[in-house]
Scaffold this motif. Structure first.
Motif, PDB file in Angstrom:
ATOM      1  N   THR A   8       0.838  -0.990  -0.133  1.00 38.56           N
ATOM      2  CA  THR A   8      -0.032   0.011  -0.056  1.00 38.56           C
ATOM      3  C   THR A   8       1.079   1.155  -0.106  1.00 38.56           C
ATOM      4  O   THR A   8       1.267   1.725   1.207  1.00 38.56           O
ATOM      5  N   PRO A   9       1.019   1.950  -1.077  1.00 39.09           N
ATOM      6  CA  PRO A   9       1.805   3.120  -1.220  1.00 39.09           C
ATOM      7  C   PRO A   9       0.833   4.041  -0.693  1.00 39.09           C
ATOM      8  O   PRO A   9      -0.378   4.540  -1.116  1.00 39.09           O
ATOM      9  N   MET A  10       1.030   4.817   0.466  1.00 30.53           N
ATOM     10  CA  MET A  10       0.246   5.700   1.059  1.00 30.53           C
ATOM     11  C   MET A  10       0.574   7.114   0.570  1.00 30.53           C
ATOM     12  O   MET A  10       1.950   7.546   0.526  1.00 30.53           O
ATOM     13  N   PRO A  11      -0.186   8.017   0.040  1.00 30.97           N
ATOM     14  CA  PRO A  11      -0.200   9.289  -0.442  1.00 30.97           C
ATOM     15  C   PRO A  11       0.600  10.352   0.728  1.00 30.97           C
ATOM     16  O   PRO A  11       1.167  11.420   0.193  1.00 30.97           O
ATOM     17  N   LEU A  12       0.363  10.131   1.976  1.00 35.91           N
ATOM     18  CA  LEU A  12       0.858  11.090   2.794  1.00 35.91           C
ATOM     19  C   LEU A  12       2.252  10.985   3.109  1.00 35.91           C
ATOM     20  O   LEU A  12       3.138  11.891   3.535  1.00 35.91           O
ATOM     21  N   TYR A  13       2.990   9.734   2.922  1.00 38.46           N
ATOM     22  CA  TYR A  13       4.338   9.313   3.178  1.00 38.46           C
ATOM     23  C   TYR A  13       5.068   8.716   2.509  1.00 38.46           C
ATOM     24  O   TYR A  13       6.257   8.576   2.607  1.00 38.46           O
ATOM     25  N   ASN A  14       4.510   7.954   1.182  1.00 38.70           N
ATOM     26  CA  ASN A  14       5.152   7.068   0.560  1.00 38.70           C
ATOM     27  C   ASN A  14       5.677   7.935  -0.927  1.00 38.70           C
ATOM     28  O   ASN A  14       4.723   8.808  -1.217  1.00 38.70           O
ATOM     29  N   THR A  15       6.471   7.683  -1.521  1.00 37.86           N
ATOM     30  CA  THR A  15       7.012   8.330  -2.618  1.00 37.86           C
ATOM     31  C   THR A  15       6.967   7.436  -3.806  1.00 37.86           C
ATOM     32  O   THR A  15       6.852   6.275  -3.943  1.00 37.86           O
ATOM     33  N   TYR A  16       7.037   8.186  -5.010  1.00 40.61           N
ATOM     34  CA  TYR A  16       7.084   7.455  -6.477  1.00 40.61           C
ATOM     35  C   TYR A  16       8.249   6.684  -6.850  1.00 40.61           C
ATOM     36  O   TYR A  16       8.297   5.563  -7.185  1.00 40.61           O
ATOM     37  N   HIS A  17       9.414   7.241  -6.014  1.00 40.52           N
ATOM     38  CA  HIS A  17      10.705   6.357  -6.047  1.00 40.52           C
ATOM     39  C   HIS A  17      10.816   5.033  -5.381  1.00 40.52           C
ATOM     40  O   HIS A  17      11.223   4.247  -5.676  1.00 40.52           O
ATOM     41  N   GLU A  18       9.819   5.135  -4.078  1.00 38.09           N
ATOM     42  CA  GLU A  18       9.643   3.778  -3.431  1.00 38.09           C
ATOM     43  C   GLU A  18       8.775   2.794  -4.232  1.00 38.09           C
ATOM     44  O   GLU A  18       9.090   1.596  -4.180  1.00 38.09           O
ATOM     45  N   VAL A  19       7.775   3.391  -4.946  1.00 38.68           N
ATOM     46  CA  VAL A  19       7.371   2.456  -5.940  1.00 38.68           C
ATOM     47  C   VAL A  19       7.996   1.923  -6.825  1.00 38.68           C
ATOM     48  O   VAL A  19       7.999   0.568  -7.185  1.00 38.68           O
ATOM     49  N   TRP A  20       8.888   2.607  -7.438  1.00 38.65           N
ATOM     50  CA  TRP A  20       9.828   2.271  -8.398  1.00 38.65           C
ATOM     51  C   TRP A  20      10.834   1.072  -7.894  1.00 38.65           C
ATOM     52  O   TRP A  20      11.068   0.053  -8.628  1.00 38.65           O
ATOM     53  N   ARG A  21      11.351   1.509  -6.757  1.00 38.30           N
ATOM     54  CA  ARG A  21      12.305   0.567  -6.018  1.00 38.30           C
ATOM     55  C   ARG A  21      11.544  -0.770  -5.538  1.00 38.30           C
ATOM     56  O   ARG A  21      12.209  -1.881  -5.808  1.00 38.30           O
ATOM     57  N   PHE A  22      10.279  -0.819  -5.055  1.00 41.69           N
ATOM     58  CA  PHE A  22       9.568  -2.018  -4.860  1.00 41.69           C
ATOM     59  C   PHE A  22       9.682  -3.035  -6.118  1.00 41.69           C
ATOM     60  O   PHE A  22       9.872  -4.064  -6.074  1.00 41.69           O
ATOM     61  N   ALA A  23       9.008  -2.276  -7.261  1.00 41.31           N
ATOM     62  CA  ALA A  23       8.738  -3.116  -8.457  1.00 41.31           C
ATOM     63  C   ALA A  23      10.261  -3.751  -9.038  1.00 41.31           C
ATOM     64  O   ALA A  23      10.206  -4.858  -9.466  1.00 41.31           O
ATOM     65  N   ASP A  24      11.345  -2.665  -8.907  1.00 44.72           N
ATOM     66  CA  ASP A  24      12.723  -3.338  -9.230  1.00 44.72           C
ATOM     67  C   ASP A  24      13.120  -4.559  -8.286  1.00 44.72           C
ATOM     68  O   ASP A  24      13.725  -5.528  -8.804  1.00 44.72           O
ATOM     69  N   ILE A  25      12.944  -4.358  -6.957  1.00 47.01           N
ATOM     70  CA  ILE A  25      13.212  -5.528  -6.194  1.00 47.01           C
ATOM     71  C   ILE A  25      12.433  -6.716  -6.233  1.00 47.01           C
ATOM     72  O   ILE A  25      13.024  -7.810  -6.543  1.00 47.01           O
ATOM     73  N   LEU A  26      11.395  -6.439  -6.593  1.00 43.74           N
ATOM     74  CA  LEU A  26      10.182  -7.609  -7.069  1.00 43.74           C
ATOM     75  C   LEU A  26      10.885  -8.411  -8.074  1.00 43.74           C
ATOM     76  O   LEU A  26      11.078  -9.503  -8.270  1.00 43.74           O
ATOM     77  N   GLY A  27      10.961  -7.552  -9.305  1.00 48.32           N
ATOM     78  CA  GLY A  27      11.451  -8.343 -10.555  1.00 48.32           C
ATOM     79  C   GLY A  27      13.003  -8.893 -10.168  1.00 48.32           C
ATOM     80  O   GLY A  27      12.911 -10.035 -10.922  1.00 48.32           O
TER      81      GLY A  27
END
Length: 432
Positions: free
Chosen positions: A403-422
Motif C-alpha cells: 500500500t503506497p500511502m499518499p501522505l508518506y510514500n514516494t514514487y521512487h519507493e514504488v519504483w524501488r519496490f517493483a525493481d526489487i520484486l523483479g
C-alpha cells in the motif's frame, strides 16, 4: 497522467517526486529504518499507519495536564478532557463526508459494530438475514455470528455472503442486487465493506445503501480500509451506520480509538433501543447521576457512547487528522490514484509474471492497496522482500498486500519496490 506517458526508468520516478505537491507531508512522520539508517519501504499502512511526529507532543501535553492538574484537567488547561473528543469531530466529519453530529470517536471497531447491531439488527416480522461481502474480515464475521446467536438464530442459515463469480476476483454489486431481489423481504441488514480488506476492491456506499433500502433493509458499513484511503460521503449516501478503526490509514497508533457514524435521522430518534452507558447520556443531566438515574440519550452519534473518551488514546488521532485536513482528501486521492497506477504499470513490465494482481485495475474500484496472489513460494518471496528493506504484509495462503500511502510514500519507493520484486523473481528462476 495517461499510462502512455509513464516511463520505466528510475529518473522518471524521481521527477514525479520532485513535482509532487504533497511531498512535504512525508517529513511529518517517523519512518522505520534499516540497520544502515536508510528508510525502509513501508507499504503496510493498510495494517498499521506510521506515527505522526506531532503525536508525541499531544500525548505529552495530556500527561503534563494529568501531572499538574489532576482531575481539574477535565475542565482546565489547553485541551480540557471533558470535551476532548469534540476536537476531533469536525475533521472526522470532513473525512467521511458527514455532519459533525453524525460522528463520534469511541471504543474499537468491533465494539462499535456490536453497539450498532444492538440497535440496527433486530430480527422480527420474518426479517432476520444478514448479507455481507466475501471474503469477510474475521473480526466482523465473529461479531455478526455472535449477534445472530444472541438472538437465538443459526448463523449457517441467517448469514448470507456475496462472493466473486468463478474465475473473477472482485464482487459484482449486481450480484447483491440479484440476491436482494430474491431474498430482500427476509433481509434485516446489509453489512458491507467500504474497501475489501483482502482484495482491495472499493465499493460505493450510496449504491449499496440504495439497493438495501429498496428492499426495506438497514445498510451498514465497515470502513476500516476505506476511511483515510478513499473519499467518502456518508451523509449523502443515506447509510444508516458505519464503523471504522483509526490505526490503519488514520495513523493513530496500535489499538487506536475507533470511529462511528450514525445518520442524523437515527440520531434524532432518541427512543431507538441501544446498549447504554454514562457518556451517551445527555450532558445536561450526565452529572445528576443518582438524582436522575434514567438514561436520556444524547442526540446524534454521541448517544451511542458508553464510556468516557480515553484521552491518551485520542491524542495521536488529533495529530493525524490535522495532517489530513492540511493535505485535503481530493489531493490525497489524486496522488493515490497516480501512485497505484504507476505501480501497476511497473508490475505489468515484469516478465514472466509469477503473480496475479487481485485488486481491480480500474482506479475508481480501488484505493491505495494493491494485492498480489503469488503463484509459487509466497512465504519465500515475503522473506526476500523484507530482507531488501520492504515492509508489506501477507495473508494466507498466498496474498501479499502493498500500500503506497499518499501522505508518506514516494514514487521512487514504488519504483524501488517493483525493481526489487523483479530482481527477486529473476533470482528465483535462475540463469536463462
Amino acid at each position: 497522467m495517461d499510462r502512455a506517458e509513464w516511463q520505466p526508468d528510475e529518473a522518471f520516478a524521481r521527477r514525479l517526486d520532485e513535482t509532487d505537491p504533497l511531498r512535504r507531508f512525508r517529513d511529518e512522520f517517523h519512518l522505520p529504518r534499516r540497520a544502515d539508517g536508510e528508510p525502509r519501504i513501508y507499504f503496510c499502512g493498510h495494517s498499521l499507519g506510521l506515527q505522526p511526529r506531532q503525536a508525541r507532543a499531544f500525548i505529552e501535553q495530556d500527561l503534563d495536564a494529568w501531572a499538574n492538574l489532576g482531575i481539574d484537567a477535565y475542565f482546565q488547561g489547553g485541551a480540557p478532557w471533558y470535551t476532548y473528543q469534540e476536537r476531533l469531530r469536525e475533521a472526522t466529519a470532513r473525512l467521511v463526508g458527514a455532519e459533525p453530529g453524525e460522528v463520534v470517536s469511541m471504543n474499537g471497531l468491533t465494539v462499535n459494530l456490536h453497539l450498532m447491531m444492538a440497535t440496527f439488527y433486530r430480527p422480527r416480522h420474518g426479517r432476520s438475514l444478514i448479507v455481507m461481502d466475501e471474503p469477510t474480515f474475521p473480526s466482523d464475521l465473529y461479531a455478526v455470528k455472535s449477534q445472530i446467536q444472541h438472538h437465538g438464530l443459526d448463523p449457517d442459515k441467517t448469514l448470507l455472503t456475496v462472493r466473486a463469480r468463478p474465475g473473477e476476483n472482485g464482487v459484482r454489486e449486481a450480484d447483491l442486487d440479484a440476491l436482494l431481489a430474491e431474498r430482500g423481504k427476509d433481509v434485516a441488514l446489509v453489512l458491507w465493506s467500504g474497501v475489501n480488506f483482502l482484495t482491495g476492491q472499493r465499493f460505493d456506499p450510496a449504491r449499496i445503501t440504495a439497493a438495501a433500502h429498496q428492499h426495506g433493509c438497514v445498510a451498514g458499513f465497515d470502513l476500516a480500509h476505506a476511511v483515510g484511503n478513499v473519499p467518502l460521503e456518508l451523509h449523502a449516501s443515506q447509510a444508516d451506520f458505519a464503523v471504522w478503526c483509526s490505526y490503519k490509514y488514520l495513523n493513530a497508533g496500535p489499538g487506536a480509538v475507533a470511529g462511528c457514524f450514525v445518520h442524523e435521522r437515527h440520531g434524532r430518534a432518541i427512543d431507538l433501543p441501544r446498549l447504554a452507558g454514562w457518556w451517551g447520556n445527555d450532558p445536561a443531566t450526565r452529572f445528576q447521576m443518582q438524582l436522575q438515574p434514567e438514561f436520556v440519550p444524547h442526540r446524534g452519534a454521541d448517544g451511542w457512547q458508553v464510556s468516557n473518551p480515553p484521552v491518551l488514546g485520542l491524542a495521536p488521532l488529533r495529530a493525524s487528522l490535522a495532517l489530513f485536513d492540511a493535505a485535503g482528501m481530493p489531493a490525497l486521492r489524486a496522488k493515490s490514484e497516480k501512485l497505484t497506477a504507476y505501480l501497476l504499470y511497473l508490475l505489468d513490465r515484469i516478465k514472466p509474471k509469477p503473480f496475479e494482481v487481485l485488486t481491480p485495475l480500474a482506479a475508481w474500484q480501488r484505493g491505495c492497496q494493491i494485492s498480489l496472489t503469488i503463484d509459487e513460494h509466497p512465504r519465500a518471496l515475503l522473506t526476500a522482500l523484507e530482507a531488501a528493506g520492504v515492509v508489506p504484509d501477507f495473508r494466507e495462503p498466498n496474498v501479499i498486500r502493498v500500500t503506497p500511502m499518499p501522505l508518506y510514500n514516494t514514487y521512487h519507493e514504488v519504483w524501488r519496490f517493483a525493481d526489487i520484486l523483479g530482481r527477486v523473481f529473476s533470482a528465483a528462476r535462475g540463469p536463462a
